[in-house]
Design a protein around this motif. Structure first.
Motif, PDB file in Angstrom:
ATOM      1  N   PHE A 142      32.546  52.905  45.617  1.00 18.49           N
ATOM      2  CA  PHE A 142      33.757  52.161  45.935  1.00 18.49           C
ATOM      3  C   PHE A 142      34.967  52.779  45.228  1.00 18.49           C
ATOM      4  N   ARG A 143      35.728  53.542  46.003  1.00 13.84           N
ATOM      5  CA  ARG A 143      36.860  54.315  45.477  1.00 13.84           C
ATOM      6  C   ARG A 143      37.913  53.415  44.843  1.00 13.84           C
ATOM      7  N   TYR A 144      38.140  52.262  45.422  1.00 12.87           N
ATOM      8  CA  TYR A 144      39.215  51.389  44.954  1.00 12.87           C
ATOM      9  C   TYR A 144      38.701  50.217  44.117  1.00 12.87           C
ATOM     10  N   SER A 164      45.681  25.622  46.070  1.00 13.35           N
ATOM     11  CA  SER A 164      44.455  24.849  45.901  1.00 13.35           C
ATOM     12  C   SER A 164      43.314  25.740  45.412  1.00 13.35           C
ATOM     13  N   ASP A 165      42.217  25.081  44.989  1.00 13.68           N
ATOM     14  CA  ASP A 165      41.041  25.837  44.548  1.00 13.68           C
ATOM     15  C   ASP A 165      40.495  26.699  45.676  1.00 13.68           C
ATOM     16  N   LEU A 166      40.435  26.124  46.885  1.00 14.43           N
ATOM     17  CA  LEU A 166      39.936  26.897  48.025  1.00 14.43           C
ATOM     18  C   LEU A 166      40.881  28.041  48.369  1.00 14.43           C
ATOM     19  N   GLY A 167      42.182  27.812  48.173  1.00  8.45           N
ATOM     20  CA  GLY A 167      43.138  28.881  48.426  1.00  8.45           C
ATOM     21  C   GLY A 167      42.953  30.031  47.446  1.00  8.45           C
ATOM     22  N   SER A 168      42.752  29.703  46.172  1.00  6.60           N
ATOM     23  CA  SER A 168      42.499  30.745  45.171  1.00  6.60           C
ATOM     24  C   SER A 168      41.218  31.499  45.479  1.00  6.60           C
ATOM     25  N   LEU A 169      40.181  30.753  45.846  1.00 12.17           N
ATOM     26  CA  LEU A 169      38.906  31.368  46.196  1.00 12.17           C
ATOM     27  C   LEU A 169      39.078  32.325  47.374  1.00 12.17           C
ATOM     28  N   ALA A 170      39.845  31.885  48.376  1.00 10.39           N
ATOM     29  CA  ALA A 170      40.052  32.713  49.563  1.00 10.39           C
ATOM     30  C   ALA A 170      40.800  34.005  49.210  1.00 10.39           C
ATOM     31  N   VAL A 171      41.805  33.913  48.346  1.00  8.62           N
ATOM     32  CA  VAL A 171      42.565  35.100  47.965  1.00  8.62           C
ATOM     33  C   VAL A 171      41.676  36.091  47.217  1.00  8.62           C
ATOM     34  N   ILE A 172      40.907  35.595  46.247  1.00  4.92           N
ATOM     35  CA  ILE A 172      40.050  36.486  45.459  1.00  4.92           C
ATOM     36  C   ILE A 172      38.964  37.100  46.330  1.00  4.92           C
ATOM     37  N   ALA A 173      38.360  36.291  47.208  1.00  6.71           N
ATOM     38  CA  ALA A 173      37.339  36.818  48.114  1.00  6.71           C
ATOM     39  C   ALA A 173      37.939  37.880  49.037  1.00  6.71           C
ATOM     40  N   ALA A 174      39.166  37.657  49.482  1.00  5.48           N
ATOM     41  CA  ALA A 174      39.830  38.630  50.357  1.00  5.48           C
ATOM     42  C   ALA A 174      40.120  39.925  49.602  1.00  5.48           C
ATOM     43  N   LEU A 175      40.511  39.816  48.330  1.00  4.59           N
ATOM     44  CA  LEU A 175      40.768  41.018  47.539  1.00  4.59           C
ATOM     45  C   LEU A 175      39.487  41.828  47.349  1.00  4.59           C
ATOM     46  N   ILE A 221      36.407  46.611  49.061  1.00  5.72           N
ATOM     47  CA  ILE A 221      35.171  47.242  49.524  1.00  5.72           C
ATOM     48  C   ILE A 221      35.390  47.974  50.847  1.00  5.72           C
ATOM     49  N   VAL A 222      36.021  47.276  51.804  1.00  2.48           N
ATOM     50  CA  VAL A 222      36.256  47.879  53.120  1.00  2.48           C
ATOM     51  C   VAL A 222      37.165  49.099  53.002  1.00  2.48           C
ATOM     52  N   ALA A 223      38.243  48.978  52.209  1.00  6.14           N
ATOM     53  CA  ALA A 223      39.171  50.101  52.054  1.00  6.14           C
ATOM     54  C   ALA A 223      38.478  51.300  51.425  1.00  6.14           C
ATOM     55  N   SER A 224      37.587  51.047  50.471  1.00 10.98           N
ATOM     56  CA  SER A 224      36.857  52.144  49.827  1.00 10.98           C
ATOM     57  C   SER A 224      35.946  52.853  50.816  1.00 10.98           C
TER      58      SER A 224
END
Length: 332
Positions: A240-242, A267-278, A283-286
């Protein structure tokens, strides 16, 4: 108590069943790592069924699990630095994790007490996380010397050490005198390394919740399976390059979340969604980048998490087991 017992049982299970007294195979390491991830999913589901803070627990778990790649990579460097035999590595990781969990509990309690007494200190944590994220983008130091760590030097001055490992023992008594073994030194080095990384991971958890039980149990389950992850960390880091940029972005997001909490309510779900997206985006970008522009093998070999040195190099001529005393073996 139930969570602590479950974690200890999980650590013991991996120690006994995962590649006992031998180097693990890649396939079984993947299977065990996947299994521990499914255990965390089951725990989150159980919290949801009980009406507990599922979003908070899962978010803290995901943060800690992502940041644990730094820990595991440095652990692998330390195991090589201290020449730990393959059959002892599982025991070293087990003892190191138990010690780290005890000290993390103290750090969590101290951090929460500090926040409750001086609420503004939480903004200091936010600035710290943004600064660490900036340092992560810049990259880590080229080399590091574990023997220069003040804690490890104190242990070596206080307890004479043998030149050889004595099985799983941390201490031995020979000739009426107590000696430490190289295993004691590597366990201390691993605990110190974990606490050094917890300086930013625990404040990151404070951005999600102030519940000490949620923070500690999420930390504990994120540390489960480090033995199997240890066998995969080189592959993950080089694939994973990045990875470094992803970890830096997670830290930066959490730091900014702390600093803007009074203005932006997520919200907690919003934070979870952002971190999961990062994490998913990194992974995908790498994978895409490596497919479009395959790295040279030498470049892939030098990849590592952002807060880890490229290698551990002693600054003095002492053996890597840091031995200063060689007690005679008893006649037994």
């Amino acid at each position: 108590p139930a969570a602590a017992a479950a974690v200890i049982a999980g650590l013991g299970l991996e120690l006994r069943l995962f590649a006992p007294s031998r180097a693990p195979r890649r396939g079984e390491a993947i299977a065990w790592s996947t299994g521990w991830l499914l255990v965390a999913v089951a725990v989150a589901a159980g919290i949801a069924l009980a009406g507990g803070p599922t979003g908070e627990w899962t978010t803290v778990y995901l943060i800690e699990r992502s940041l644990s790649l730094d820990n595991v990579f440095l652990f692998s460097l330390l195991l090589a630095y201290f020449l730990v035999p393959p059959e002892l590595r599982g025991r070293v990781i087990l003892v190191g994790i138990v010690g780290a969990l005890v000290l993390r509990a103290v750090a969590i309690a101290g951090g929460l007490a500090l926040i409750e007494s001086v609420e503004a200190v939480v903004y200091v944590f936010g600035v710290l996380l943004v600064y660490v994220a900036y340092r992560a983008f810049r990259g880590a130091a080229e080399e590091s010397d574990p023997s220069a760590n003040p804690v490890l030097r104190l242990v070596r001055r206080s307890v004479p050490t043998t030149t050889e490992y004595r099985g799983r023992r941390l201490f031995i008594r020979e000739g009426g005198r107590l000696y430490g073994t190289p295993m004691l030194l590597v366990v201390v080095a691993i605990i110190v390394a974990d606490i050094a990384f917890a300086v930013d991971s625990i404040p990151a958890a404070f951005a999600v919740t102030r519940d000490p039980v949620v923070i500690w149990t999420a930390n504990a389950f994120a540390l489960l399976g480090l033995g199997s992850l240890l066998a995969l960390v080189d592959i993950l880091v080089r694939r994973f390059r990045y990875l470094g940029k992803t970890i830096a972005l997670i830290l930066a997001f959490v730091g900014i979340k702390i600093l803007t909490a009074d203005v932006v309510h997520l919200s907690d779900l919003g934070s979870l969604a952002v971190i999961a997206a990062l994490v998913a985006g990194g992974i995908v970008a790498s994978l895409v980048a490596d497919r479009l522009d395959p790295p040279h093998p030498a470049e892939g070999a030098t990849r590592r998490p952002p807060r880890c040195p490229k290698k551990l190099t002693p600054r003095n001529a002492e053996p890597r087991t840091a031995a200063r005393h060689t007690p005679r073996r008893s006649g037994a």
